[in-house]
Write an enzyme that holds these catalytic residues in place. Structure first.
Site, PDB file in Angstrom:
ATOM      1  N   ASN A  13      53.423 -45.950  24.015  1.00 51.06           N
ATOM      2  CA  ASN A  13      53.830 -46.019  25.422  1.00 51.06           C
ATOM      3  C   ASN A  13      52.549 -46.000  26.253  1.00 51.06           C
ATOM      4  OD1 ASN A  13      54.919 -45.798  27.963  1.00 51.06           O
ATOM      5  ND2 ASN A  13      55.961 -43.852  27.612  1.00 51.06           N
ATOM      6  N   ARG A  93      57.134 -49.379  24.118  1.00 56.77           N
ATOM      7  CA  ARG A  93      57.981 -49.231  25.289  1.00 56.77           C
ATOM      8  C   ARG A  93      57.499 -50.212  26.356  1.00 56.77           C
ATOM      9  NH1 ARG A  93      59.166 -43.779  28.946  1.00 56.77           N
ATOM     10  NH2 ARG A  93      60.732 -44.738  30.294  1.00 56.77           N
ATOM     11  N   HIS A 184      65.223 -46.164  32.381  1.00 56.13           N
ATOM     12  CA  HIS A 184      65.504 -45.077  31.423  1.00 56.13           C
ATOM     13  C   HIS A 184      66.436 -45.541  30.301  1.00 56.13           C
ATOM     14  CE1 HIS A 184      64.610 -42.042  34.884  1.00 56.13           C
ATOM     15  NE2 HIS A 184      63.524 -42.231  34.137  1.00 56.13           N
ATOM     16  N   ARG A 245      59.795 -39.221  44.250  1.00 51.19           N
ATOM     17  CA  ARG A 245      60.379 -40.427  44.843  1.00 51.19           C
ATOM     18  C   ARG A 245      61.524 -40.063  45.780  1.00 51.19           C
ATOM     19  NH1 ARG A 245      60.847 -42.879  39.002  1.00 51.19           N
ATOM     20  NH2 ARG A 245      58.686 -43.494  38.618  1.00 51.19           N
ATOM     21  N   GLU A 346      63.234 -40.751  23.646  1.00 52.50           N
ATOM     22  CA  GLU A 346      63.119 -42.192  23.842  1.00 52.50           C
ATOM     23  C   GLU A 346      62.298 -42.848  22.743  1.00 52.50           C
ATOM     24  OE1 GLU A 346      62.831 -42.765  28.551  1.00 52.50           O
ATOM     25  OE2 GLU A 346      61.844 -40.959  27.813  1.00 52.50           O
TER      26      GLU A 346
END
Length: 364
Positions: A13, A93, A184, A245, A346
Site C-alpha cells: 500500500n 492496493r 474503503h 474531513r 484490508e
C-alpha cells in the site's frame, strides 16, 4: 525457497512518502496467515525509517536513507530475507479504478493505463499507487504475478439512482465522470465475508449496514450481499464527518469558501481541518449493523451514541458487551438486529483476491 504451492503473498500500500506492507504465508489448505507487517516512512528524506514486526508482535526499527519507493522495497526484501522465488504474488492496493475496472485484476499495461488515466479522479492516491506497482515490477520483473485490488470495485453494484448526482447527465456525469464511486471497498468486502460467518448464512442472503469508522469514515448499505449505497461519493470527502474531513456540506458553502479563501486553502480546510461526527440511517429488513476500523472497533461510547434511539428499528446495545467485546456481538440476545464488532483487515482481503486472480478462481 518455499514449495511452489506454499509461496507467500505480499500486499503493498504505497503512499506519497510511505510504503506499508503485509506478508502472508499460505498453508497447505491455502488459508492465509500473517507473517510480517510494517511500513517504510519518510521516503526521500534523509531520516527515512523502516519498522516492522512478525506475527508475534516482535518489533524491529531501522533508520536508513530510502531515496525512493524502489529502494524502500529493496530494503524491505533484504530485512525480511525475502526473494522473488519466495513469492506467489504481490497484491497492490489501488484507490480508484473509475467505472472501467470493477474487480481485482492482473496488472497489465492496459490496467496501468487505466490507473494513470484515472489520476484526475484520485490525484493524491493513484499516482503513488502506480509508483508502488512500478517499483515492484522493477525489482521483481515478470517472475512474480502482480494484482491490483481497487477500493472502488466493491461499490460497482450501486444502482444509477444512487450513484448519479443531480447534474447534467451527458455533459457532466458522463463526459467528466462526476458521479459517486465509494471507497474503503477492500474493508467492506472483508467485513461482509466475516459477517456471513457470524450469521451462518451465505453473504448473498445478508442485509447489513457496515460502519467503517477510522480517521476516514464511511458507511455502506448491503442488500443481499451487494452494495446498494455508500456515504463516500466522487471523492472520500463526501459523507460522514471524519477526523479531518468535513463530510457533507452545502455546495454553496464550498463556492463561498473558494471565493473567500481560494481553491488551495478551501481544499486544506475541508480535507485537513474538520471533525468527526457519527450517524446511522436504517432502512428495510436488516440483519445486522457492523462496526469496524479504529474508532468502530475501539470506541464503545461512539458505538453507543450511534445506536441510541434506534430501538424502534430493532437495534439495541448490551452495555456490558459493548464495553468488553473486542470482536463479536454487542447487542443483547433479544435484539432483532444483531450489532457486531469485527476488526477489519484490508490487506488480507487484498491478499485473498490476489490469490484468486492468480489461481484463476476469481474473475480478474
Amino acid at each position: 525457497m518455499a514449495p511452489g504451492n506454499l509461496k507467500k503473498v505480499l500486499v503493498l500500500n504505497a503512499g506519497s512518502s510511505s510504503l506499508k506492507f503485509k506478508l502472508f504465508a499460505r498453508s497447505e489448505d491455502l488459508n492465509l496467515s500473517l507473517e510480517s507487517r510494517g511500513v517504510a516512512e519518510r521516503i526521500g528524506d534523509l531520516k527515512s525509517a523502516l519498522s516492522f514486526c512478525d506475527a508475534s508482535g516482535k518489533q524491529k526499527n531501522i533508520s536508513s536513507q530510502l531515496g525512493d519507493h524502489q529502494e524502500a522495497l529493496r530494503t524491505i526484501f533484504k530485512e525480511l530475507k525475502l526473494s522473488a522465488s519466495d513469492l506467489f504474488a504481490v497484491g497492490h492496493r489501488v484507490t480508484h479504478g473509475s467505472d472501467k475496472i470493477y474487480k481485482a485484476s492482473r496488472i497489465t499495461p492496459e490496467v496501468k493505463k487505466i490507473i494513470a488515466d484515472t489520476i484526475p479522479l484520485a490525484p493524491l492516491h493513484n499516482p503513488v499507487n502506480l509508483l508502488g506497482i512500478e517499483s515492484a515490477e522493477a525489482l521483481l520483473g515478470s517472475e512474480v504475478p502482480q494484482v491490483a485490488v481497487f477500493d472502488t470495485a466493491f461499490h460497482h453494484s450501486i444502482p444509477p439512482e444512487a450513484y448519479l448526482y443531480a447534474v447534467p447527465l451527458k455533459d457532466t456525469a458522463e463526459r467528466l465522470s462526476v458521479r459517486k464511486y465509494g471507497y474503503h471497498g477492500s474493508s467492506y468486502a472483508f467485513l461482509l465475508n466475516r459477517a456471513a460467518e457470524y450469521f451462518h448464512k451465505p453473504k448473498e442472503q445478508l442485509n447489513l449496514i457496515i460502519c467503517h469508522l477510522g480517521a476516514g469514515a464511511s458507511m455502506a448499505c448491503i442488500k443481499l450481499g451487494k452494495c446498494v449505497d455508500t456515504t463516500m461519493g466522487m471523492t472520500p470527502l463526501e459523507g460522514l464527518c471524519m477526523s479531518t474531513r468535513s463530510g457533507d456540506i452545502d455546495p454553496g458553502a464550498v463556492l463561498f469558501l473558494v471565493n473567500k479563501l481560494g481553491i488551495r486553502k478551501t481544499d486544506q480546510l475541508l480535507n485537513k481541518q474538520s471533525g468527526l461526527y457519527g450517524l446511522v440511517k436504517v432502512n428495510g429488513n436488516l440483519d445486522g449493523v457492523v462496526f469496524s476500523a479504529g474508532i468502530g472497533e475501539h470506541s464503545s461510547p461512539v458505538r453507543e451514541r450511534i445506536c441510541e434511539g434506534l430501538e424502534g428499528f430493532g437495534i439495541e446495545l448490551s452495555p456490558k458487551r459493548n464495553l468488553s467485546t473486542k470482536e463479536g456481538e454487542i447487542s443483547p440476545n433479544r435484539s432483532r438486529v444483531k450489532v457486531l464488532v469485527i476488526p477489519t483487515d484490508e490487506e488480507q482481503q487484498i491478499a485473498m483476491e490476489t490469490v484468486s486472480v492468480v489461481t484463476g478462481l476469481g474473475d480478474g
